[in-house]
Scaffold this active site. Structure first.
Site, PDB file in Angstrom:
ATOM      1  CB  SER A 111      -0.974  -0.045   1.176  1.00  0.00           C
ATOM      2  OG  SER A 111      -1.998  -0.987   0.895  1.00  0.00           O
ATOM      3  CG  HIS A 114       5.300   3.752   5.839  1.00  0.00           C
ATOM      4  ND1 HIS A 114       4.979   4.084   4.552  1.00  0.00           N
ATOM      5  CD2 HIS A 114       5.556   4.919   6.467  1.00  0.00           C
ATOM      6  CE1 HIS A 114       5.044   5.398   4.424  1.00  0.00           C
ATOM      7  NE2 HIS A 114       5.392   5.929   5.562  1.00  0.00           N
ATOM      8  CB  SER A 120       4.899  -4.376   1.440  1.00  0.00           C
ATOM      9  OG  SER A 120       5.763  -3.287   1.717  1.00  0.00           O
ATOM     10  CB  VAL A 181      -5.304   3.568   4.502  1.00  0.00           C
ATOM     11  CG1 VAL A 181      -6.574   2.799   4.742  1.00  0.00           C
ATOM     12  CG2 VAL A 181      -5.441   5.022   4.927  1.00  0.00           C
ATOM     13  CE1 TYR A 484       4.902   0.985  15.034  1.00  0.00           C
ATOM     14  CE2 TYR A 484       7.206   1.627  15.157  1.00  0.00           C
ATOM     15  CZ  TYR A 484       5.872   1.965  15.079  1.00  0.00           C
ATOM     16  OH  TYR A 484       5.507   3.284  15.035  1.00  0.00           O
TER      17      TYR A 484
HETATM   18  C1  LIG Z   1       7.752   6.488   9.573  1.00  0.00           C
HETATM   19  C2  LIG Z   1       6.787   5.508  10.169  1.00  0.00           C
HETATM   20  C3  LIG Z   1       5.857   5.946  11.103  1.00  0.00           C
HETATM   21  C4  LIG Z   1       4.938   5.057  11.654  1.00  0.00           C
HETATM   22  N1  LIG Z   1       4.026   5.521  12.577  1.00  0.00           N
HETATM   23  C5  LIG Z   1       3.120   4.659  13.090  1.00  0.00           C
HETATM   24  C6  LIG Z   1       2.159   5.097  14.041  1.00  0.00           C
HETATM   25  O1  LIG Z   1       2.110   6.257  14.417  1.00  0.00           O
HETATM   26  N2  LIG Z   1       1.278   4.205  14.531  1.00  0.00           N
HETATM   27  C7  LIG Z   1       1.296   2.884  14.155  1.00  0.00           C
HETATM   28  O2  LIG Z   1       0.475   2.115  14.648  1.00  0.00           O
HETATM   29  N3  LIG Z   1       2.197   2.444  13.249  1.00  0.00           N
HETATM   30  C8  LIG Z   1       3.097   3.294  12.715  1.00  0.00           C
HETATM   31  N4  LIG Z   1       4.002   2.823  11.803  1.00  0.00           N
HETATM   32  C9  LIG Z   1       3.961   1.412  11.397  1.00  0.00           C
HETATM   33  C10 LIG Z   1       2.943   1.206  10.302  1.00  0.00           C
HETATM   34  O3  LIG Z   1       1.660   1.106  10.875  1.00  0.00           O
HETATM   35  C11 LIG Z   1       3.233  -0.091   9.541  1.00  0.00           C
HETATM   36  O4  LIG Z   1       4.507   0.000   8.958  1.00  0.00           O
HETATM   37  C12 LIG Z   1       2.180  -0.350   8.467  1.00  0.00           C
HETATM   38  O5  LIG Z   1       2.222  -1.720   8.125  1.00  0.00           O
HETATM   39  C13 LIG Z   1       2.415   0.487   7.237  1.00  0.00           C
HETATM   40  O6  LIG Z   1       1.415   0.330   6.281  1.00  0.00           O
HETATM   41  P1  LIG Z   1       1.793   0.642   4.747  1.00  0.00           P
HETATM   42  O7  LIG Z   1       0.555   0.433   3.959  1.00  0.00           O
HETATM   43  O8  LIG Z   1       2.465   1.961   4.684  1.00  0.00           O
HETATM   44  O9  LIG Z   1       2.875  -0.426   4.536  1.00  0.00           O
HETATM   45  P2  LIG Z   1       3.140  -1.602   3.420  1.00  0.00           P
HETATM   46  O10 LIG Z   1       4.606  -1.825   3.487  1.00  0.00           O
HETATM   47  O11 LIG Z   1       2.539  -1.282   2.128  1.00  0.00           O
HETATM   48  O12 LIG Z   1       2.379  -2.823   4.080  1.00  0.00           O
HETATM   49  C14 LIG Z   1       2.735  -3.347   5.332  1.00  0.00           C
HETATM   50  C15 LIG Z   1       2.177  -4.760   5.473  1.00  0.00           C
HETATM   51  O13 LIG Z   1       0.778  -4.754   5.248  1.00  0.00           O
HETATM   52  C16 LIG Z   1       0.457  -5.564   4.111  1.00  0.00           C
HETATM   53  N5  LIG Z   1      -0.555  -4.868   3.320  1.00  0.00           N
HETATM   54  C17 LIG Z   1      -0.492  -3.594   2.858  1.00  0.00           C
HETATM   55  N6  LIG Z   1      -1.592  -3.304   2.184  1.00  0.00           N
HETATM   56  C18 LIG Z   1      -2.368  -4.406   2.196  1.00  0.00           C
HETATM   57  C19 LIG Z   1      -3.640  -4.706   1.651  1.00  0.00           C
HETATM   58  N7  LIG Z   1      -4.314  -3.801   0.954  1.00  0.00           N
HETATM   59  N8  LIG Z   1      -4.137  -5.942   1.836  1.00  0.00           N
HETATM   60  C20 LIG Z   1      -3.454  -6.869   2.551  1.00  0.00           C
HETATM   61  N9  LIG Z   1      -2.252  -6.631   3.100  1.00  0.00           N
HETATM   62  C21 LIG Z   1      -1.717  -5.404   2.924  1.00  0.00           C
HETATM   63  C22 LIG Z   1       1.747  -5.690   3.341  1.00  0.00           C
HETATM   64  O14 LIG Z   1       1.742  -6.835   2.510  1.00  0.00           O
HETATM   65  C23 LIG Z   1       2.750  -5.744   4.455  1.00  0.00           C
HETATM   66  O15 LIG Z   1       2.782  -7.031   5.019  1.00  0.00           O
HETATM   67  C24 LIG Z   1       4.941   3.700  11.255  1.00  0.00           C
HETATM   68  C25 LIG Z   1       5.869   3.270  10.327  1.00  0.00           C
HETATM   69  C26 LIG Z   1       6.783   4.152   9.778  1.00  0.00           C
HETATM   70  C27 LIG Z   1       7.769   3.651   8.790  1.00  0.00           C
END
Ligand SMILES: Cc1cc2nc3c(=O)[nH]c(=O)nc-3n(C[C@H](O)[C@H](O)[C@H](O)COP(=O)(O)OP(=O)(O)OC[C@H]3O[C@@H](n4cnc5c(N)ncnc54)[C@H](O)[C@@H]3O)c2cc1C
Ligand SMILES: *[C@@H]1O[C@H](CO)[C@@H](O)[C@H](O)[C@H]1NC(C)=O
Ligand SMILES: *[C@@H]1O[C@H](CO)[C@@H](O)[C@H](O)[C@H]1NC(C)=O
Ligand SMILES: *[C@@H]1O[C@H](CO)[C@@H](O)[C@H](O)[C@H]1NC(C)=O
Ligand SMILES: *[C@@H]1O[C@H](CO)[C@@H](O)[C@H](O)[C@H]1NC(C)=O
Ligand SMILES: *[C@@H]1O[C@H](CO)[C@@H](O)[C@H](O)[C@H]1NC(C)=O
Ligand SMILES: *[C@@H]1O[C@H](CO)[C@@H](O)[C@H](O)[C@H]1NC(C)=O
Ligand SMILES: *[C@@H]1O[C@H](CO)[C@@H](O)[C@H](O)[C@H]1NC(C)=O
Ligand SMILES: *[C@@H]1O[C@H](CO)[C@@H](O)[C@H](O)[C@H]1NC(C)=O
Length: 545
Positions: A111, A114, A120, A181, A484
């Protein structure tokens, strides 16, 4: 079952060698098959020519890099996908899923990228990256106090969209506006409103979800078990989230933000010690987080600890000061440390971007306004359930003095609403009794990679901090947070015993066992997998603990 697993492994191993020989001419042929499949199934030339990328496309690398949030993984040795698909609608996702399975690839769902271990975006087997960058619509319904959000949208974009329609509703989500999200909700999700409204997943009302067979399900058609699993179990073990339906929560038009620095010379140890007792029990309208810095005093070679206490209060300054006067006068928060603003402005000020309340609201949804400089790190997270004694705090400060100022330490208090949920309400189990979470990381922003001698020294330092903290943090299990994700916790998964080493840390035993049972029903062939996905065993897991 065993034999078919072996055959599958064999095929995978074969295709591994075929497509990873960097100069192998099969490289191309291999993904051509998959692309023919996509062509044949969609019969849509535009889709193939605009939204499907192989390493032969000049934009392949930049598309891949664009959402690898942690710069540590942007290096030639990180395994890349065989094909990237960036669908714009659900049927394109269906087709991608079909052809990926058909041609023996694994899938990675991204998505906003992060993922702390870049799961991912990367895999050591041939894989297709389903990049949801183009699926980012946000539909805010003020009347019903709900929003439908597609996974590729970022938290900042969600906050901005809500603020464009109302300043008395919000969504209780994370701190960093670039987080996606898609991943965030699926792991639980804490943020500045966690004491008032719980985790983000607690406020998910419905979902659109694609299972391994390409069926599109919602809460009603999937049943409560799977809907339970998707809110904190890590969605990527179960299928593809197409959209979340969120409950918007009431916030006042004016909130108050404050910031106060306290150094060791200003009794930081005593004040932090008291903070541990006070902050988790405060009115849920007030959250106080702490960032911990180790610094030189002026331009001397002596070091000190600086604690930056930052608060968000859902109300005006006067009533907040009264509250603090009664419960935490030692912090010495004065009117001049406080500022009133709208909820969305508070997200801007607290986003750690060096922004202020006069930064235009648009910035929170504007990727080019956001600095990516420091996003090159290794992070670990602990939960603290008993106050750390002053002797322990002093040990931690001394440890920080050994670090070369590459450390990041952030404390978020829980309590409030978090006390009201049982550990099994959703898979996210870090609830009643958690005083605060402690995020620890080292960054490599000034290094060329995470393997330079300096970087390795920092990782070693982080490990030694982990060891030092052991007596002071949660035990049996030492709790960890799936958002995390940390592969250092272990990747064993052949038996429950092995998997419990990391699984019970993320979810605790009861939830982990339930997740395993749900996984066995929803994805029995274990198509959706990665090093720490919910495992599938060849034997059934008994129903009770
Ligand atoms: C700078 C930073 C700040 C953060 N701050 C917070 C915070 O304030 N609070 C908190 O709780 N967390 C925080 N996080 C952690 C964050 O919640 C996780 O890293 C989260 O997984 C990120 O989602 P993404 O869609 O950006 O990541 P991605 O890397 O796209 O996805 C993360 C995981 O979710 C899976 N995934 C993504 N999209 C889907 C989908 N549509 N269907 C099924 N699986 C999916 C991926 O395959 C992967 O396993 C932070 C991380 C970073 C790097
Ligand atoms: C074909 O793909 C393009 C680009 O993704 C899309 O805009 C169009 O709607 C698709 N056509 C059909 C019939 O699905
Ligand atoms: C990738 O390269 C192929 C072959 O040159 C081309 O047809 C296709 O349009 C390119 N795809 C994208 C998304 O640019
Ligand atoms: C709530 O949503 C329904 C269905 O979309 C809509 O018909 C109705 O008008 C909405 N209610 C309010 C109060 O906006
Ligand atoms: C805290 O101290 C740092 C470093 O001296 C400074 O940059 C920052 O503005 C201070 N913050 C507050 C709220 O006083
Ligand atoms: C620190 O605490 C001591 C003892 O409680 C007190 O005398 C002193 O005034 C405090 N210093 C500051 C800067 O608050
Ligand atoms: C700190 O540095 C400044 C400028 O380099 C210098 O003028 C000053 O004397 C130094 N102060 C101390 C205490 O060393
Ligand atoms: C630095 O620390 C030493 C030892 O504690 C102390 O004697 C000295 O005065 C300190 N220097 C400054 C500038 O604070
Ligand atoms: C986004 O931020 C960039 C860089 O600060 C700026 O140039 C641009 O105008 C901003 N865009 C919007 C729509 O605000």
């Amino acid at each position: 079952m065993k034999i078919s697993h072996l055959v599958f492994l064999f095929v995978l191993t074969l295709s591994f060698f075929v497509s990873w020989g960097a100069t192998s001419p099969f490289d191309v042929d291999d993904s051509v098959d998959l692309i023919s499949c996509l062509k044949y199934k969609t019969n849509n030339v535009t889709f193939i020519s605009q939204l499907v990328f192989t390493p032969l496309n000049s934009s392949f690398q930049s598309i891949w890099e664009a959402r690898v949030n942690n710069l540590r993984f942007i290096k030639p040795t990180t395994p890349k996908p065989s094909v990237i698909v960036t669908p714009i609608d659900e049927t394109q996702i269906q087709t991608t899923l079909f052809c990926t399975k058909r041609h023996g690839y694994q899938i990675r769902i991204r998505s906003a990228g992060h993922d702390f271990e870049a799961i991912s975006s990367s895999a050591v087997v041939p894989f297709v990256m389903l990049d949801l960058v183009n699926m980012k619509s946000i539909d805010v319904d003020v009347g019903n106090k709900t929003a439908w959000v597609q996974p590729g949208a970022r938290l900042g974009e969600l906050y901005y969209s809500i603020s464009q329609k109302t300043n008395t509703l919000y969504f209780p989500a994370g701190v960093c506006p670039t987080v996606g999200v898609g991943g965030y909700m699926g792991g639980g999700g804490y943020g500045n409103l966690v004491r008032k409204y719980g985790t983000a997943a607690d406020n998910v009302l419905d979902v659109r979800f694609m299972d391994v067979n390409g069926n599109i399900l919602d809460r009603k058609s999937m049943g409560e078990d799977l809907f339970w699993a998707l809110r904190g179990g890590g969605t990527s073990s179960f299928g593809i989230v197409l959209a979340w339906k969120l409950r918007l929560v009431p916030v006042p038009e004016i909130v108050t933000v404050f910031g106060v620095n306290v150094t060791l010379e200003e009794n930081a140890t005593d004040i932090f010690y008291k903070y541990q007792y006070v902050a988790p029990r405060l009115d849920p309208d007030l959250l106080i987080r702490v960032r911990i810095f180790g610094e030189f005093i002026g331009n001397t070679t002596n070091k000190t600890i600086r604690l930056l206490f930052q608060g968000l209060y859902l109300g005006k300054t006067d009533s907040m000061l009264q509250l603090l006067d009664k419960s935490f006068p030692e912090l010495k928060v004065r009117r001049e440390n406080c500022e009133e603003m709208s909820m969305v402005q508070s997200s801007i000020v607290l986003a750690d971007q060096g922004w202020s309340s006069s930064t235009p609201t648009e910035a929170i949804a504007n990727q080019s306004a956001i600095v990516r400089l420091y996003w090159n790190y290794k992070i670990k997270l602990d939960y603290v359930r008993t106050p750390i004694p002053k002797s322990g705090l002093r040990k931690i400060w001394r440890k920080i003095f050994e670090n070369d100022q590459s450390v990041m330490l952030v404390v978020y208090t829980f309590g409030g609403k978090m006390e009201e949920y049982s550990e099994t309400a959703i898979p996210y189990p870090h609830r009643a009794g958690v005083l605060f979470q402690l995020l620890k990381g080292v960054n490599f922003a000034d290094q060329t990679s995470d393997t330079t001698p300096t970087s390795l020294k920092r990782i070693q330092w982080l490990q030694s901090l982990e060891k030092l903290l052991e007596p002071y943090v949660s035990k049996n299990p030492r709790e960890a947070y799936i958002n995390y994700i940390d592969l250092d916790l272990g990747v064993g998964r052949d038996t429950y015993e092995e998997a419990s080493v990391w699984g019970e840390r993320y979810w605790k035993r009861e939830n982990f066992k339930k997740l395993i049972r749900i996984k066995a029903k929803v994805d029995p062939e274990n198509f959706f997998r990665h090093p720490q996905s919910i495992p599938v065993f060849d034997y059934p897991l008994v129903a009770s603990s």
